[in-house]
Every structure is written in structure tokens, then in C-alpha cells.
Design a protein around this motif. Sequence first.
Motif, PDB file in Angstrom:
ATOM      1  N   ASN A  78      63.979 -17.069  -7.800  1.00  0.00           N
ATOM      2  CA  ASN A  78      62.884 -17.178  -6.843  1.00  0.00           C
ATOM      3  C   ASN A  78      63.006 -16.086  -5.781  1.00  0.00           C
ATOM      4  O   ASN A  78      64.059 -15.928  -5.156  1.00  0.00           O
ATOM      5  CB  ASN A  78      62.898 -18.548  -6.174  1.00  0.00           C
ATOM      6  N   ASN A  79      61.925 -15.349  -5.588  1.00  0.00           N
ATOM      7  CA  ASN A  79      61.964 -14.216  -4.668  1.00  0.00           C
ATOM      8  C   ASN A  79      61.909 -14.667  -3.209  1.00  0.00           C
ATOM      9  O   ASN A  79      61.405 -15.735  -2.885  1.00  0.00           O
ATOM     10  CB  ASN A  79      60.778 -13.277  -4.940  1.00  0.00           C
ATOM     11  N   GLY A  80      62.443 -13.808  -2.356  1.00  0.00           N
ATOM     12  CA  GLY A  80      62.367 -14.043  -0.919  1.00  0.00           C
ATOM     13  C   GLY A  80      63.678 -14.542  -0.344  1.00  0.00           C
ATOM     14  O   GLY A  80      64.751 -14.425  -0.946  1.00  0.00           O
ATOM     15  N   LEU A  81      63.584 -15.124   0.871  1.00  0.00           N
ATOM     16  CA  LEU A  81      64.751 -15.666   1.558  1.00  0.00           C
ATOM     17  C   LEU A  81      65.077 -17.034   0.982  1.00  0.00           C
ATOM     18  O   LEU A  81      64.234 -17.928   0.955  1.00  0.00           O
ATOM     19  CB  LEU A  81      64.474 -15.775   3.061  1.00  0.00           C
ATOM     20  N   ARG A  82      66.307 -17.192   0.513  1.00  0.00           N
ATOM     21  CA  ARG A  82      66.733 -18.429  -0.136  1.00  0.00           C
ATOM     22  C   ARG A  82      67.975 -18.978   0.553  1.00  0.00           C
ATOM     23  O   ARG A  82      68.693 -18.264   1.278  1.00  0.00           O
ATOM     24  CB  ARG A  82      67.037 -18.179  -1.619  1.00  0.00           C
ATOM     25  N   TRP A  83      68.223 -20.282   0.323  1.00  0.00           N
ATOM     26  CA  TRP A  83      69.421 -20.917   0.881  1.00  0.00           C
ATOM     27  C   TRP A  83      70.046 -21.807  -0.191  1.00  0.00           C
ATOM     28  O   TRP A  83      69.353 -22.521  -0.917  1.00  0.00           O
ATOM     29  CB  TRP A  83      69.067 -21.762   2.096  1.00  0.00           C
ATOM     30  N   ALA A  84      71.373 -21.738  -0.267  1.00  0.00           N
ATOM     31  CA  ALA A  84      72.135 -22.592  -1.179  1.00  0.00           C
ATOM     32  C   ALA A  84      73.466 -22.924  -0.516  1.00  0.00           C
ATOM     33  O   ALA A  84      73.747 -22.488   0.607  1.00  0.00           O
ATOM     34  CB  ALA A  84      72.342 -21.906  -2.522  1.00  0.00           C
ATOM     35  N   ASN A  85      74.260 -23.681  -1.195  1.00  0.00           N
ATOM     36  CA  ASN A  85      75.573 -24.074  -0.682  1.00  0.00           C
ATOM     37  C   ASN A  85      76.317 -22.845  -0.155  1.00  0.00           C
ATOM     38  O   ASN A  85      76.504 -21.867  -0.879  1.00  0.00           O
ATOM     39  CB  ASN A  85      76.366 -24.732  -1.816  1.00  0.00           C
ATOM     40  N   PRO A  86      76.754 -22.864   1.103  1.00  0.00           N
ATOM     41  CA  PRO A  86      77.460 -21.697   1.671  1.00  0.00           C
ATOM     42  C   PRO A  86      78.739 -21.337   0.930  1.00  0.00           C
ATOM     43  O   PRO A  86      79.222 -20.204   1.048  1.00  0.00           O
ATOM     44  CB  PRO A  86      77.762 -22.134   3.107  1.00  0.00           C
ATOM     45  N   LEU A  87      79.305 -22.277   0.178  1.00  0.00           N
ATOM     46  CA  LEU A  87      80.534 -21.999  -0.568  1.00  0.00           C
ATOM     47  C   LEU A  87      80.270 -21.255  -1.868  1.00  0.00           C
ATOM     48  O   LEU A  87      81.213 -20.821  -2.526  1.00  0.00           O
ATOM     49  CB  LEU A  87      81.273 -23.310  -0.857  1.00  0.00           C
ATOM     50  N   TYR A  88      79.006 -21.120  -2.248  1.00  0.00           N
ATOM     51  CA  TYR A  88      78.674 -20.388  -3.468  1.00  0.00           C
ATOM     52  C   TYR A  88      78.956 -18.896  -3.282  1.00  0.00           C
ATOM     53  O   TYR A  88      78.622 -18.316  -2.243  1.00  0.00           O
ATOM     54  CB  TYR A  88      77.198 -20.549  -3.827  1.00  0.00           C
ATOM     55  N   SER A  89      79.570 -18.301  -4.300  1.00  0.00           N
ATOM     56  CA  SER A  89      79.614 -16.839  -4.354  1.00  0.00           C
ATOM     57  C   SER A  89      78.383 -16.361  -5.106  1.00  0.00           C
ATOM     58  O   SER A  89      77.916 -17.027  -6.035  1.00  0.00           O
ATOM     59  CB  SER A  89      80.888 -16.354  -5.050  1.00  0.00           C
ATOM     60  N   LYS A  90      77.853 -15.218  -4.706  1.00  0.00           N
ATOM     61  CA  LYS A  90      76.563 -14.770  -5.235  1.00  0.00           C
ATOM     62  C   LYS A  90      76.700 -13.357  -5.786  1.00  0.00           C
ATOM     63  O   LYS A  90      77.222 -12.470  -5.125  1.00  0.00           O
ATOM     64  CB  LYS A  90      75.506 -14.829  -4.137  1.00  0.00           C
ATOM     65  N   LYS A  91      76.190 -13.179  -7.012  1.00  0.00           N
ATOM     66  CA  LYS A  91      76.207 -11.871  -7.665  1.00  0.00           C
ATOM     67  C   LYS A  91      74.793 -11.510  -8.086  1.00  0.00           C
ATOM     68  O   LYS A  91      74.125 -12.289  -8.766  1.00  0.00           O
ATOM     69  CB  LYS A  91      77.131 -11.883  -8.887  1.00  0.00           C
TER      70      LYS A  91
END
Length: 286
Positions: A78-91
Amino acid sequence: MVQEVEARSGSGYLMLLVLLVSQVITIAGVILMPILPKIVLGLAALLIFVGWFGFYMVQPNQGKVLQLFGQYAGTDRNNGLRWANPLYSKKSVSLRVRNFESGRLKVNDANGNPIEIAAVIVWRVVDTAEAVFEVDDYENYVTIQSEAALRNLATTYPYEHDQEDARLSLRSDANSIALKLKSEVQDRLQKAGVDVLEARLSHLAYSPEIAQAMLQRQQASAVLAARKIIVQGAVGMVADALEQLKVQGVVDLDGERKASMVSNLLVVLCGDQQAKPVINAGTLYS
């Protein structure tokens, strides 16, 4: 095999408002409330502060692969500003269409002739989980496997073939060879979550050490093919001429005179130079 699933994430704009209001309320409570509520509100303010690290941006035609302590948690497209669990690492993984041109590879074709060959591959990632987790470096994997497929294709088919040879050739059957190359590259890249959109040869030539000899061979083949057509046409014209003479009764020729006429006509029709008239003062028998 790890396959892509949709990540559990939310709109970053909504969470921005929620976190901002919650942060203001907890900080105000820490300042104004008694000691015991201050401790609780302080812990809540700390948790809300950690929540600010859960924001991330997703560009168009991009996916974010989320992991929690090494475990795949899903992909957010999903495009744009997103939020998920802060403990997630993102690639980030690009989903855009990409292309690259292989280097010029020197290989032997199916007939053992050394040739130089290169190809352009157009591809894109369709499964982000396979691209990230099934191979070590999917971009390098695409490059290596595409060149390996190109080498295998070049050794399977001849550079060119004779008319009697029913095999495909790299030079004469460009469209069919492109489909074969695309299919072989796709088979190799399937496990990396990559879809091959197009594959075509961008360079094809004999190696310099045999290029001159092969050029002479091509020229000789062209000359032979042209001569064959000329002879076939000349024979047809001679046969038509004899038939017309017989039908119209212009002249009655015996076997020997027919042979002489056929010989003269074939010399005229098949010769490289313009025919020169010769006056015969005698007869065929003198």
C-alpha cells in the motif's frame, strides 16, 4: 518455500493523529497528575514514544518486506505513509520493470563454431518474499542465471543452418529464439519470485578469428543459391521455347539440333557476361 502474504499494517496518517494526541495527553498527565498516576502515564508515554518508530513510507511500485525477530511477517504494498509494529524490520523491494544487457559472451554454437552473443532481459519482481528469502541477492541472481541460460541456448542451436537443416538457427529465427530464451530464463528465475517480460538477443556475430572465413562461406552459399535459381529458370525457359516451336510448327528440329539449341540457350541464360552473336556461315554438320 516462503511465499508472499499481506502484512498487517495501518494508515500512517491515522496513527500519526492517534499517537500525537496520546503523547500530548500522557505528557500532560505526567506533569499534572499525582505520583502514582505519573508512573503509569510515564510508562504509557514511553510506549507511545516507541510507537513513533513504526512509521515508514511505501513508494509506488514498491513493497516493504516486514520481519519480526527474523520471522517473515508479510509484505506491505500500500502506497503512502504506513504504520506497523515498531519492532518490525523493514526491507524495500522494487516492483518496477527493470532491464539489463548481458555482457558479450564467447561460446561455441551447436556446430562448434565460436560466436559472440549478448541479450537484453526485461524483468520485475512479482513475489517479494521469494526474492528476499529464497536467494541471497536476487539482482545478482537474475544476472548470473540469465547469462547461464544464454550460454546454454547458444550451445543448443547453430548460428545458421543450411536449407536442408530443419533446426532453428540463432541468426534466421530471431523470434523463435527469443521465446526459447525467455522460457529458459523464466524457468531459472521462478524460484526467485521474478517474472521475465521479454528476452531478446542484442548482439550476435562470429568470433573475430573466424569471421572472415564465415563471411566467405556465406558469400559462397549465396552465390550457389542464386546460381541454382538461375539454372532452374533457364531450364524452364528452354523447355517453354522448345514446346512453343513444336506447337506453332515454326521449325522441325531433330534430336541433335535440339541439343545444340538447348546448349546455346543455357549458355546465354546462365552466363555471367552478355552473350556475343556469332555468324555461322556453314551448317551444324560442317
